[in-house]
Design a protein around this motif. Structure first.
Motif, PDB file in Angstrom:
ATOM      1  N   GLU A 119      45.558  -5.303 -35.427  1.00 22.42           N
ATOM      2  CA  GLU A 119      44.372  -4.447 -35.429  1.00 22.42           C
ATOM      3  C   GLU A 119      43.093  -5.283 -35.441  1.00 22.42           C
ATOM      4  OE1 GLU A 119      43.917  -1.261 -35.057  1.00 22.42           O
ATOM      5  OE2 GLU A 119      46.037  -0.710 -34.980  1.00 22.42           O
ATOM      6  N   SER A 120      43.134  -6.447 -36.091  1.00 19.86           N
ATOM      7  CA  SER A 120      41.943  -7.294 -36.141  1.00 19.86           C
ATOM      8  C   SER A 120      41.615  -7.873 -34.765  1.00 19.86           C
ATOM      9  CB  SER A 120      42.112  -8.417 -37.172  1.00 19.86           C
ATOM     10  OG  SER A 120      42.944  -9.460 -36.701  1.00 19.86           O
ATOM     11  N   ILE A 121      42.608  -7.941 -33.893  1.00 18.37           N
ATOM     12  CA  ILE A 121      42.380  -8.382 -32.509  1.00 18.37           C
ATOM     13  C   ILE A 121      41.979  -7.196 -31.637  1.00 18.37           C
ATOM     14  CG2 ILE A 121      43.448  -9.383 -30.454  1.00 18.37           C
ATOM     15  CD1 ILE A 121      42.889 -11.405 -32.691  1.00 18.37           C
ATOM     16  N   VAL A 122      42.670  -6.094 -31.773  1.00 15.33           N
ATOM     17  CA  VAL A 122      42.369  -4.907 -30.973  1.00 15.33           C
ATOM     18  C   VAL A 122      40.922  -4.467 -31.161  1.00 15.33           C
ATOM     19  CG1 VAL A 122      42.909  -2.443 -30.703  1.00 15.33           C
ATOM     20  CG2 VAL A 122      44.770  -4.106 -30.937  1.00 15.33           C
ATOM     21  N   ASN A 123      40.390  -4.652 -32.352  1.00 18.47           N
ATOM     22  CA  ASN A 123      39.033  -4.189 -32.669  1.00 18.47           C
ATOM     23  C   ASN A 123      37.957  -5.247 -32.479  1.00 18.47           C
ATOM     24  OD1 ASN A 123      39.802  -1.520 -33.474  1.00 18.47           O
ATOM     25  ND2 ASN A 123      40.619  -2.397 -35.369  1.00 18.47           N
ATOM     26  N   GLN A 124      38.278  -6.345 -31.815  1.00 19.40           N
ATOM     27  CA  GLN A 124      37.294  -7.400 -31.576  1.00 19.40           C
ATOM     28  C   GLN A 124      36.103  -6.890 -30.760  1.00 19.40           C
ATOM     29  OE1 GLN A 124      37.210 -11.035 -32.344  1.00 19.40           O
ATOM     30  NE2 GLN A 124      38.519 -10.161 -33.943  1.00 19.40           N
ATOM     31  N   THR A 125      34.916  -7.441 -31.046  1.00 24.13           N
ATOM     32  CA  THR A 125      33.734  -7.096 -30.265  1.00 24.13           C
ATOM     33  C   THR A 125      33.829  -7.653 -28.842  1.00 24.13           C
ATOM     34  OG1 THR A 125      32.584  -9.067 -31.099  1.00 24.13           O
ATOM     35  CG2 THR A 125      32.235  -7.004 -32.301  1.00 24.13           C
ATOM     36  N   TYR A 126      34.651  -8.668 -28.652  1.00 23.54           N
ATOM     37  CA  TYR A 126      34.901  -9.243 -27.330  1.00 23.54           C
ATOM     38  C   TYR A 126      36.201  -8.650 -26.817  1.00 23.54           C
ATOM     39  CZ  TYR A 126      35.002 -12.855 -23.678  1.00 23.54           C
ATOM     40  OH  TYR A 126      34.994 -13.529 -22.467  1.00 23.54           O
ATOM     41  N   SER A 127      36.166  -7.974 -25.678  1.00 20.21           N
ATOM     42  CA  SER A 127      37.325  -7.190 -25.238  1.00 20.21           C
ATOM     43  C   SER A 127      38.162  -7.819 -24.128  1.00 20.21           C
ATOM     44  CB  SER A 127      36.861  -5.802 -24.775  1.00 20.21           C
ATOM     45  OG  SER A 127      35.967  -5.916 -23.672  1.00 20.21           O
ATOM     46  N   ASN A 128      37.670  -8.904 -23.518  1.00 19.60           N
ATOM     47  CA  ASN A 128      38.413  -9.529 -22.417  1.00 19.60           C
ATOM     48  C   ASN A 128      39.426 -10.521 -22.974  1.00 19.60           C
ATOM     49  OD1 ASN A 128      39.326 -10.368 -19.948  1.00 19.60           O
ATOM     50  ND2 ASN A 128      37.448 -11.441 -19.362  1.00 19.60           N
ATOM     51  N   TRP A 129      40.534  -9.996 -23.477  1.00 14.10           N
ATOM     52  CA  TRP A 129      41.562 -10.839 -24.072  1.00 14.10           C
ATOM     53  C   TRP A 129      42.942 -10.319 -23.709  1.00 14.10           C
ATOM     54  CZ3 TRP A 129      44.616  -7.773 -27.001  1.00 14.10           C
ATOM     55  CH2 TRP A 129      44.047  -6.649 -27.622  1.00 14.10           C
ATOM     56  N   GLU A 130      43.910 -11.177 -23.909  1.00 15.34           N
ATOM     57  CA  GLU A 130      45.318 -10.789 -23.864  1.00 15.34           C
ATOM     58  C   GLU A 130      45.972 -11.386 -25.099  1.00 15.34           C
ATOM     59  OE1 GLU A 130      47.150 -12.429 -20.372  1.00 15.34           O
ATOM     60  OE2 GLU A 130      46.688 -14.508 -20.917  1.00 15.34           O
ATOM     61  N   LEU A 131      46.827 -10.615 -25.733  1.00 19.30           N
ATOM     62  CA  LEU A 131      47.554 -11.080 -26.915  1.00 19.30           C
ATOM     63  C   LEU A 131      49.014 -11.273 -26.521  1.00 19.30           C
ATOM     64  CD1 LEU A 131      47.851 -11.676 -29.948  1.00 19.30           C
ATOM     65  CD2 LEU A 131      48.093  -9.208 -30.331  1.00 19.30           C
ATOM     66  N   ILE A 132      49.454 -12.522 -26.559  1.00 20.97           N
ATOM     67  CA  ILE A 132      50.835 -12.854 -26.197  1.00 20.97           C
ATOM     68  C   ILE A 132      51.576 -13.193 -27.477  1.00 20.97           C
ATOM     69  CG2 ILE A 132      52.307 -14.309 -24.770  1.00 20.97           C
ATOM     70  CD1 ILE A 132      49.740 -14.977 -23.132  1.00 20.97           C
TER      71      ILE A 132
END
Length: 268
Positions: free
Chosen positions: A26-39
């Motif tokens: 959730e701490s990644i999903v709610n980041q202010t920066y949205s251009n990410w991928e979580l592997i």
């Protein structure tokens, strides 16, 4: 807000993390920066970790779940994740910690504005069920002479250029890097002539409960000592730097409060 033209690939290894995994994701999903991928690589968990991961992957296409064929440890899991990276930057994340919501934004901005820097870490604050603890700090501009004294970067906080991690070949797998893959990485990083810096702000919360201390087994301290002994030669440091190979063993014997005081002295 920073421009989101650079994708960040966040890599995470998980083993039986069901009790903390949701909070970490959730701490990644709610980041202010949205251009990410979580592997995320599941290391043959025996609890509900994989089911939790799969549910998140179904809800968010930015999340990719892979699994090891057998329980293999964190370094192997992270190397598996690296095979699927498509971003310009690679960030680390542990399954029992929390990233502050603007962590990625601030690290991306830093790397964008400092093309001469290959890796950026941050400070991190300890927390547990009892509340928040001390802030763990590192030198702003560590050099090879700082590596034997202690970690120049907090591993779980780093963001590194993908090309740099590729040239380093990811994490080294050996009996001496079990639970000490980051120690080995720092030596190879500075041997390669790369530069890193730390943002002087706690953008990461690291869980330091009783289980965290239980994981710090004596054999892993011997592994770290081994890496330091040979790492000082790799970095061509004066021979007296080898005395720092005793530090992990002595640290294991000391109470946490004393460790924190010594750490603060070393980074000044």
């Amino acid at each position: 807000m920073v421009e989101e033209n650079k994708k960040v690939s966040i890599i995470m290894g998980v083993y039986n993390g069901m009790n903390t995994l949701k909070e970490a994701i959730e701490s990644i999903v709610n980041q202010t920066y949205s251009n990410w991928e979580l592997i995320v690589c599941d290391d043959q968990s025996t609890d509900e970790s994989l089911n939790i991961l799969n549910k998140y992957a179904l809800k968010d296409s930015r999340i990719k779940v892979i699994t090891n064929s057998q329980n293999s440890g964190l370094a192997t899991s992270l190397n598996q994740c690296l095979k699927y990276v498509t971003g310009s930057y690679i960030a680390r994340m542990d399954a029992d910690d929390i990233s502050m919501l603007d962590r990625l934004e601030k690290q991306v901005r830093f790397l964008d504005e400092h093309p001469e820097i290959d890796l950026v870490g941050t400070e991190m604050q300890e927390f547990s069920e009892k509340g928040y603890g001390v802030v763990v700090k590192n030198k702003k501009n560590p050099t090879k002479y700082d590596v034997p004294k202690g970690a120049p970067f907090c591993h779980a906080t780093i963001m590194v250029r993908t090309e740099t991690m590729e040239k380093l070949g990811g994490y080294r797998i050996s009996k001496h890097t079990m639970r000490t893959e980051d120690v080995d990485l720092w030596y190879r990083f500075f041997v390669g002539g790369y530069k890193g810096e730390n943002i002087e702000e706690p953008l990461y919360l690291v869980r330091m409960d009783d289980e965290a201390y239980k994981r710090r087994k004596l054999k892993y301290m011997f592994h770290a000592s081994y890496i330091i002994w040979y790492g000082t030669s790799m970095l061509k440091l004066p021979v007296y730097y080898k005395i720092y190979c005793l530090k992990p063993l002595l640290s294991w014997l000391l109470p946490p409060s004393t460790k924190k005081k010594l750490r603060n002295l070393l980074i000044r």
